[in-house]
Design a protein around this motif. Sequence first.
Motif, short mmCIF file in Angstrom:
data_model
loop_
_atom_site.label_atom_id
_atom_site.label_comp_id
_atom_site.label_asym_id
_atom_site.label_seq_id
_atom_site.Cartn_x
_atom_site.Cartn_y
_atom_site.Cartn_z
N ALA A 29 0.83 -1.21 0.00
CA ALA A 29 0.00 0.00 0.00
C ALA A 29 0.87 1.26 0.00
O ALA A 29 0.56 2.23 -0.68
N PHE A 30 1.95 1.23 0.77
CA PHE A 30 2.84 2.40 0.83
C PHE A 30 3.45 2.67 -0.54
O PHE A 30 3.60 3.83 -0.94
N MET A 31 3.78 1.62 -1.27
CA MET A 31 4.33 1.78 -2.61
C MET A 31 3.32 2.50 -3.51
O MET A 31 3.67 3.40 -4.28
N GLY A 88 2.09 7.27 -5.54
CA GLY A 88 1.33 7.84 -6.65
C GLY A 88 -0.02 8.37 -6.22
O GLY A 88 -0.46 9.41 -6.71
N SER A 89 -0.71 7.66 -5.30
CA SER A 89 -2.05 8.06 -4.88
C SER A 89 -2.32 7.60 -3.46
O SER A 89 -2.37 6.39 -3.20
N THR A 90 -2.50 8.54 -2.54
CA THR A 90 -2.81 8.21 -1.15
C THR A 90 -4.18 7.54 -1.05
O THR A 90 -4.37 6.61 -0.27
N VAL A 91 -5.14 8.02 -1.84
CA VAL A 91 -6.49 7.47 -1.81
C VAL A 91 -6.48 6.00 -2.23
O VAL A 91 -7.10 5.15 -1.59
N ALA A 92 -5.77 5.69 -3.31
CA ALA A 92 -5.69 4.31 -3.78
C ALA A 92 -5.02 3.42 -2.74
O ALA A 92 -5.46 2.28 -2.50
N ALA A 93 -3.98 3.92 -2.12
CA ALA A 93 -3.27 3.14 -1.09
C ALA A 93 -4.18 2.86 0.09
O ALA A 93 -4.20 1.74 0.62
N ASN A 94 -4.94 3.86 0.53
CA ASN A 94 -5.84 3.65 1.65
C ASN A 94 -7.00 2.72 1.28
O ASN A 94 -7.53 2.01 2.14
N GLY A 95 -7.39 2.74 0.02
CA GLY A 95 -8.38 1.77 -0.44
C GLY A 95 -7.86 0.35 -0.30
O GLY A 95 -8.61 -0.57 0.07
N MET A 96 -6.59 0.15 -0.59
CA MET A 96 -5.97 -1.16 -0.39
C MET A 96 -5.97 -1.54 1.09
O MET A 96 -6.26 -2.69 1.45
N VAL A 97 -5.65 -0.58 1.95
CA VAL A 97 -5.60 -0.85 3.39
C VAL A 97 -6.96 -1.30 3.89
O VAL A 97 -7.06 -2.23 4.73
N VAL A 98 -8.04 -0.68 3.40
CA VAL A 98 -9.39 -1.09 3.78
C VAL A 98 -9.64 -2.53 3.37
O VAL A 98 -10.21 -3.33 4.13
N ASN A 99 -9.22 -2.89 2.16
CA ASN A 99 -9.38 -4.27 1.71
C ASN A 99 -8.59 -5.23 2.59
O ASN A 99 -9.06 -6.34 2.89
N PHE A 100 -7.39 -4.84 3.00
CA PHE A 100 -6.59 -5.68 3.88
C PHE A 100 -7.31 -5.90 5.21
O PHE A 100 -7.34 -7.02 5.74
N LYS A 101 -7.90 -4.83 5.74
CA LYS A 101 -8.60 -4.92 7.03
C LYS A 101 -9.85 -5.79 6.91
O LYS A 101 -10.10 -6.65 7.74
N GLU A 102 -10.62 -5.55 5.86
CA GLU A 102 -11.85 -6.33 5.69
C GLU A 102 -11.55 -7.79 5.38
O GLU A 102 -12.37 -8.67 5.63
N ASP A 129 -5.36 -5.59 11.75
CA ASP A 129 -6.35 -5.15 12.72
C ASP A 129 -6.47 -3.62 12.70
O ASP A 129 -5.88 -2.95 11.85
N GLU A 130 -7.22 -3.07 13.65
CA GLU A 130 -7.50 -1.63 13.65
C GLU A 130 -6.24 -0.80 13.87
O GLU A 130 -6.05 0.23 13.21
N LYS A 131 -5.39 -1.22 14.81
CA LYS A 131 -4.17 -0.46 15.07
C LYS A 131 -3.25 -0.46 13.85
O LYS A 131 -2.67 0.58 13.49
N GLU A 132 -3.12 -1.61 13.21
CA GLU A 132 -2.29 -1.70 12.02
C GLU A 132 -2.87 -0.86 10.88
O GLU A 132 -2.13 -0.23 10.11
N THR A 133 -4.20 -0.83 10.79
CA THR A 133 -4.87 -0.01 9.78
C THR A 133 -4.53 1.46 9.95
O THR A 133 -4.19 2.16 8.99
N MET A 134 -4.60 1.95 11.20
CA MET A 134 -4.31 3.35 11.48
C MET A 134 -2.86 3.70 11.16
O MET A 134 -2.58 4.74 10.54
N LEU A 135 -1.93 2.83 11.55
CA LEU A 135 -0.51 3.11 11.31
C LEU A 135 -0.18 3.01 9.82
O LEU A 135 0.63 3.80 9.32
N CYS A 136 -0.79 2.06 9.12
CA CYS A 136 -0.58 1.97 7.67
C CYS A 136 -1.08 3.23 6.98
O CYS A 136 -0.40 3.78 6.10
N MET A 139 0.10 -12.09 4.42
CA MET A 139 0.20 -11.65 3.03
C MET A 139 -1.19 -11.75 2.42
O MET A 139 -1.71 -12.82 2.19
N TYR A 140 -1.82 -10.60 2.21
CA TYR A 140 -3.19 -10.55 1.73
C TYR A 140 -3.29 -11.15 0.33
O TYR A 140 -2.60 -10.75 -0.60
N ASP A 141 -4.17 -12.16 0.20
CA ASP A 141 -4.39 -12.83 -1.09
C ASP A 141 -3.08 -13.26 -1.74
O ASP A 141 -2.86 -13.08 -2.93
#
Length: 312
Positions: free
Chosen positions: A58-60, A64-78, A83-90, A152-154
Amino acid sequence: MFSIFFEVLDFAIPILIMIFLGLFGTGILIELGFMQKFSGLVRPLFKYTNLPDTCASAFMVSLGSTVAANGMVVNFKEGGCIDEKETMLCALLNSTPAYVREIITYQIPIVLPALGPVVGGFYVMVFILTAIVKVSTVILLSRIFLKKNRCMYDENISSKKVTLKSAVKKSLKRNRKLFTKIAVIYLSMTTLVFILKERGAFEVFNVLPLADLFGIPSESIVPLTSYVASPILGISLLGPMISNNGISNIQAMIVLMLGSMFMLPVFSIRSLLPRYISIFGPRIGIRIVAFSTGISILVRFCVLVVLLSIAN
């Protein structure tokens, strides 16, 4: 009321298009197995944290796009990978490449010529310092509060041969509900912010009667209050004062730090809060924005204290 509605659409639609492209574009990359390869490029940074390699992917993307990266983080969480703490730090870490992009697209071409090499260079250094503090905070908090997560997600996606057509379909299926949720919440939050702005809820930040306590000329009140409303306008007004010796470099730096400290909450409420709540939900979204904004304000406050000690 209709004028506000059209203003909201004019403001929100380009951002929603960007979110749409980011979510589905990165979804396609995930389905094709590219993200696992990307994560290796930033793994040296993540070896100092207890965040999983999925956050490295996601950081990679956030380069290019913070929004796209955070969209990935949501998918990782779901998907149960973080977990929630890792989501916030990511998410907090994903916000740091935006500083690099802003330096290249805003600070160097606009701020440096307007403020000159001394004050403009100082302003750029504050941005760099803020990014360093945020990255260091993520590293420290992850080491204190997290155990190493090797999820490792998916991961099995990369071992399959997936056609582009199949990847597009899977990405649409995976992200359709998420994008709809984001769009509804983002439009609602943006509408609320525009209504509050229309009723003058943010005007309190434009009145800084205590500015004279910081030893800056009375003329600097205009660029200071202008900066809160529009940093570009404030910088444009401050530049001529510096070149005409109407204000010293130290005083100009104090004005910039004061204006920035008052501007950041306004910017966060107006722009960041609707975006992060729409992506992560109210609970996590508000925490991320509050924490990130708090770090930025704290950095500027510390710099302001140093400047005041030098000025005195």
